[in-house]
Design a protein around this motif. Structure first.
Motif, PDB file in Angstrom:
ATOM      1  N   UNK A 111       0.837  -1.203   0.000  1.00  0.00           N
ATOM      2  CA  UNK A 111       0.000   0.000   0.000  1.00  0.00           C
ATOM      3  C   UNK A 111       0.872   1.254   0.000  1.00  0.00           C
ATOM      4  N   UNK A 112       0.319   2.317  -0.562  1.00  0.00           N
ATOM      5  CA  UNK A 112       1.001   3.615  -0.584  1.00  0.00           C
ATOM      6  C   UNK A 112       0.187   4.650   0.196  1.00  0.00           C
ATOM      7  N   UNK A 113      -0.276   4.241   1.333  1.00  0.00           N
ATOM      8  CA  UNK A 113      -1.064   5.090   2.210  1.00  0.00           C
ATOM      9  C   UNK A 113      -1.461   4.291   3.428  1.00  0.00           C
ATOM     10  N   UNK A 169      -6.339  -4.364  -1.490  1.00  0.00           N
ATOM     11  CA  UNK A 169      -5.414  -5.401  -1.941  1.00  0.00           C
ATOM     12  C   UNK A 169      -5.810  -6.734  -1.340  1.00  0.00           C
ATOM     13  N   UNK A 170      -5.677  -7.801  -2.144  1.00  0.00           N
ATOM     14  CA  UNK A 170      -5.898  -9.159  -1.655  1.00  0.00           C
ATOM     15  C   UNK A 170      -4.540  -9.838  -1.569  1.00  0.00           C
ATOM     16  N   UNK A 171      -4.213 -10.341  -0.383  1.00  0.00           N
ATOM     17  CA  UNK A 171      -2.896 -10.899  -0.099  1.00  0.00           C
ATOM     18  C   UNK A 171      -2.945 -12.408   0.143  1.00  0.00           C
ATOM     19  N   UNK A 194      -5.645  -6.446  -6.969  1.00  0.00           N
ATOM     20  CA  UNK A 194      -5.902  -5.081  -6.530  1.00  0.00           C
ATOM     21  C   UNK A 194      -7.267  -4.668  -7.048  1.00  0.00           C
ATOM     22  N   UNK A 195      -8.058  -4.054  -6.178  1.00  0.00           N
ATOM     23  CA  UNK A 195      -9.407  -3.621  -6.536  1.00  0.00           C
ATOM     24  C   UNK A 195      -9.419  -2.101  -6.609  1.00  0.00           C
ATOM     25  N   UNK A 196      -9.603  -1.572  -7.817  1.00  0.00           N
ATOM     26  CA  UNK A 196      -9.578  -0.129  -8.055  1.00  0.00           C
ATOM     27  C   UNK A 196     -10.943   0.354  -8.528  1.00  0.00           C
ATOM     28  N   UNK A 197     -11.353   1.534  -8.043  1.00  0.00           N
ATOM     29  CA  UNK A 197     -12.646   2.073  -8.450  1.00  0.00           C
ATOM     30  C   UNK A 197     -13.126   3.202  -7.566  1.00  0.00           C
ATOM     31  N   UNK A 198     -12.726   3.186  -6.302  1.00  0.00           N
ATOM     32  CA  UNK A 198     -13.092   4.275  -5.405  1.00  0.00           C
ATOM     33  C   UNK A 198     -12.275   5.529  -5.741  1.00  0.00           C
ATOM     34  N   UNK A 199     -12.880   6.691  -5.469  1.00  0.00           N
ATOM     35  CA  UNK A 199     -12.234   7.975  -5.772  1.00  0.00           C
ATOM     36  C   UNK A 199     -11.633   8.647  -4.544  1.00  0.00           C
ATOM     37  N   UNK A 200     -11.607   7.945  -3.416  1.00  0.00           N
ATOM     38  CA  UNK A 200     -11.054   8.505  -2.180  1.00  0.00           C
ATOM     39  C   UNK A 200     -10.615   7.346  -1.291  1.00  0.00           C
TER      40      UNK A 200
END
Length: 280
Positions: free
Chosen positions: A131-133, A158-160, A170-176
């Motif tokens: 993660x970068x946060x 992230x799924x580990x 990696x699940x991408x779609x949220x804007x915040x």
């Protein structure tokens, strides 16, 4: 029923298999509530700063708590004693979850890592970096004690594989910031909630976003599945808890509160029976 005892905001909730409600507070305390009496059974103290989250092991013997004091603490629910203080994170620790087998404890931190601990010894097993946060929440996939999801300030989940520390998806779609994540009982559905005021329902095996749930007017802080996986609850700083149909994403009820809501959890059958007895 209204339970009063904390002197600061309640930031985390969990139920034990015995039906006790466990709460984390900004007052540095963990409360164990006996719902049959509507009173505090025990107050666990030891953290030196706000407690952010609590979790109970599947066998109901252990409680884990995370805090702004950078530690993870493991408690014996029967004796109400502190067993271990897990040190390793170098910033506030947010999310916490026991693995289904009970032999692993996952935590997510503002230090951008996920750490896996042995809850029976307090020893660190592995550190997951990617993660970068800040990492806000962690959730085990169904009955698996190998696959773990984490939600983060970096807008992704992230799924580990916690055995070797590899990122599977990696699940991408949220804007915040993605503040919460939870799997249904089978692990076939993943739900996330975000400061973008939405929830998303994902198909974990394909990374596909199936539905986006829109209705909150502020950050969505927490999400939870009902035991039969048919209803999702979400808590928001807009002072509401919303109940959603997990299959079609329809909002079926809105519970209005006086202030922003930081946590929500469905009661297991044991607690439901206790509550029915109390209310009658």
């Amino acid at each position: 029923m209204t339970l009063e005892g904390h002197t600061a905001q309640v930031t985390g909730l969990s139920f034990s298999p015995q039906g006790y409600l466990i709460s984390a507070g900004g007052d540095k305390k963990i409360m164990i509530w006996d719902l049959s009496l509507g009173k505090i059974k025990a107050c666990l103290e030891g953290h030196t700063k706000a407690v952010y989250a609590v979790a109970c092991s599947k066998d109901g013997k252990l409680i884990a708590s995370t805090s702004n004091d950078k530690t993870v603490r493991v408690w014996d629910i029967e004796t109400e004693k502190l067993l271990f203080t897990c040190k390793g994170h170098n910033k506030a620790v947010h999310g916490v979850a026991f693995s289904p087998c009970g032999q692993k404890l996952a935590t997510g931190s503002a230090d951008e890592t996920v750490r896996i601990w042995n809850p029976n010894s307090g020893k660190e097993i592995i550190v997951l970096k990617g993660h970068k946060g800040q990492v806000f929440n962690v959730a085990w996939k169904g009955e698996s004690s190998e696959l773990l999801a984490s939600s983060s300030e970096d807008h992704q989940i992230l799924l580990w594989n916690v055995t070797d520390g590899t990122i599977i998806k990696s699940f991408l779609g949220h804007d915040a910031d993605v503040v919460g994540c939870v799997f249904n009982k089978s692990g076939e559905v993943l739900v996330s909630c975000s400061e973008d005021q939405t929830l998303k329902i994902w198909q974990p095996d394909t990374n596909k976003c199936l539905l986006t749930l829109i209705g909150h007017d502020s950050d969505v802080i927490c999400c939870s599945f009902q035991g039969d996986d048919e209803i999702i609850a979400s808590a928001s700083l807009d002072s509401t808890v919303r109940l959603w149909n997990a299959k079609n994403g329809e909002c079926i009820h809105v519970l209005n509160q006086e202030n922003g809501v930081w946590a929500c959890v469905f009661a297991p059958k044991t607690a439901q029976q206790i509550l029915k007895s109390y209310l009658s």
